[in-house]
Design an enzyme around this catalytic site. Structure first.
Site: not given
Length: 567
Positions: A437, A478
């Protein structure tokens, strides 16, 4: 897959980022690194007190095709039908992905897509409209958490996948692929959790009776997010080991969705810890225990972990090292220089520190080995289904020598020690994709005093994956809808030589913010740049014009999805 306000972690990017009410499963940021000690494989001696568990798994029995519900009435789909990708199903998904010039984009579903009783979908009308809109934008598929706490809630071996079946049928009719996450962790109490889905009640009962089944810190705080890997091989869950429970769950899922395997369901992401990631729960946000950018704490104080530590210390002739973890490693919210262990010339670099981190990270690697051995056994008979593992992107304090936040999470990655290569090699042994990520993050957007280095971290993990020969997939950490973040993802994931290109990208997350007009238009352009051959080389104006067309054609669907998801 979780949700919360993460503005406190975006640093200078806060002004450019719209933080949605739903955020990532891995939440904050995330990365990984482990130990350079070779992982356990066939014929190798495992760490003391933790024997590798082998499992014999029968091939999936042939099943009759599931009954198919009537086609969904989507009046707006006709407006965009000519722009939709080919609906043909492919058994060899890996070959299909390799043949594409771009990177297929998936979108994470809301955490509570399936009702807690497991019988049906939440907000079915919203899901229906959302899937049609995603398909029209050229999205490859969706990712959904298959919660252990929902699907096996009623009792050991009692599985209810009805709600997930409804979603799979809907995805198949819409022409979308599915990444199914075997979520063996609790939803709630971690960064990004917007709903609470505990472990199955019968598992929690066993943990209540023997609290050493829960991860434990130096102060004795128990964490119920995930069963401690220290008892992987112990029959502590109503006569089964945790690994057996995970294997049985995956086998039940495979059998229930046999007709979807390889055509609709193209990836199984196997949960391996809190937030579904291969790590320890070193930075739990529940009750204010941890806050960014704290270093977290070691989770090795349940009696099963301590038993293994004691045996490992005795094996190297240092029994005094086996009583506990480092006593000067600080607390959850501390910074490296606040501690004796993690400071610049601290205990992490001593002989003792090297021993402890090798043991701690090796335990995590062996946990991954055990679960992947079970998973590959279960899904070997499902051609076209990839298996993936999520590694957390812990980028804060990456610029320091000790990489303290990574060490407490179980990633033995320091200035002197590569912690990602052992993870990648372990995944390579099982033919598994490494899912990582914080692909959208840039170093200058993060708090500089916390030595955040997401770009360097992604580069290191990509290099480890390339060297080991495993596919690398990505996610954004995010929820962001701005072109700056999209540009970073395209540059990191897609604008690469074929051998360095990511095999897939999963976008965080489907929700009302994604379907706001400007966000949706930018997202449609992003998908085109990522997944369509030649689109990245086309001029930005052309891509924007095509995205405007998609946005206009799907306006009724998108409006309906936004309204329904807000309720």
């Amino acid at each position: 897959m979780m949700a919360l306000n993460l503005a406190h972690q975006t640093g200078a990017a806060a002004a450019a980022v719209t933080v949605a009410p739903t955020a990532p499963r891995s939440a904050v940021v995330a990365a990984a690194a482990t130990v350079a000690t070779p992982s356990v494989s066939a014929g190798a001696a495992p760490a003391p007190a933790l024997q590798m568990q082998t499992m014999t798994v029968d091939a999936a029995p042939a099943q009759p095709p599931d009954a198919v519900k009537p086609d969904l009435a989507m009046a707006c789909q006709a407006l965009v039908a000519e722009s939709l990708p080919d609906e043909a199903e492919h058994a060899d998904v890996a070959a299909e992905l390799r043949s594409k010039a771009g990177v297929p984009v998936f979108v994470m579903m809301p955490l509570d897509t399936v009702r807690k009783d497991g019988n049906s979908l939440n907000r079915r009308k919203a899901v229906e409209a959302s899937l049609a809109a995603l398909k029209s934008a050229g999205v490859e598929g969706i990712m959904v958490d298959v919660w252990w706490g929902i699907a096996e809630a009623d009792g050991p071996g009692q599985y209810n996948f009805n709600g997930y079946m409804e979603l799979m049928e809907m995805a198949r009719k819409t022409g979308l692929k599915v990444q199914a996450v075997m979520s063996f962790h609790q939803c709630g109490g971690n960064v990004g959790d917007s709903v609470t889905i505990p472990l199955p009640r019968w598992v929690v009962e066993e943990m209540d009776k023997d609290q050493d089944l829960a991860y434990t810190d130096r102060s004795g705080r128990r964490n119920y997010e995930y069963v401690s890997l220290g008892c992987d091989a112990q029959p502590v869950l109503k006569g089964r080991t945790p690994i057996q429970c995970y294997a049985d769950f995956m086998r039940a899922f495979r059998d229930r969705f046999a007709t979807f395997m390889g055509n609709t369901i193209v990836e199984i992401q196997v949960g391996m810890g809190p937030a579904g990631e291969l790590r320890y729960p070193s930075y739990p946000e529940s009750n204010g225990t941890w806050s960014f950018p704290g270093i977290g704490e070691f989770q090795c104080y349940d009696r099963y972990m301590l038993s293994s530590l004691k045996a490992a210390a005795e094996a190297v002739g240092k029994p005094e090292w086996g009583n506990a973890g480092p006593g000067d490693s600080g607390g959850y919210k501390d910074w490296p220089e606040d501690t004796g262990f993690f400071r610049r010339e601290g205990g992490w670099s001593t002989e003792y520190g090297q021993f402890f981190m090798s043991w701690y990270s090796q335990m995590l690697l062996e946990h991954g080995e055990r679960i992947l051995s079970a998973a590959t056994g279960v899904f070997t008979g499902s051609p076209g289904v990839k298996i993936s593992v999520k590694v957390a992107g812990i980028h804060w304090h990456y610029g320091t020598r000790s990489h303290a936040a990574e060490l407490t999470a179980g990633y033995y990655n320091t200035r002197q020690h590569d912690g990602y290569a052992p993870i990648a090699r372990m995944l390579a042994r099982h033919g598994t994709v490494l899912n990582f990520t914080c692909v959208e993050m840039r170093d200058h957007e993060q708090p500089q005093d916390a030595q955040c280095r997401p770009e360097a971290l992604v580069h290191q993990v990509a290099a480890a994956a390339r060297e080991a020969g495993v596919g690398l997939a990505g996610e954004n950490a995010l929820p962001r809808y701005d072109e700056t973040a999209h540009d970073q993802v395209v540059a990191t994931a897609a604008d690469r030589a074929a051998e360095d290109r990511m095999v897939a990208f999963t976008y965080l997350r489907m929700g009302p913010d994604l379907f706001q007009p400007d966000n949706w238009r930018r997202f449609a352009a992003f998908v085109k740049r990522m997944s369509q051959p030649g689109a990245r080389e086309a001029c930005r104006e052309q891509v924007e014009r095509e995205a405007e067309g998609v946005a206009h054609a799907t306006q009724p669907l998108v409006h309906e999805a936004a309204v329904e998801l807000t309720h």
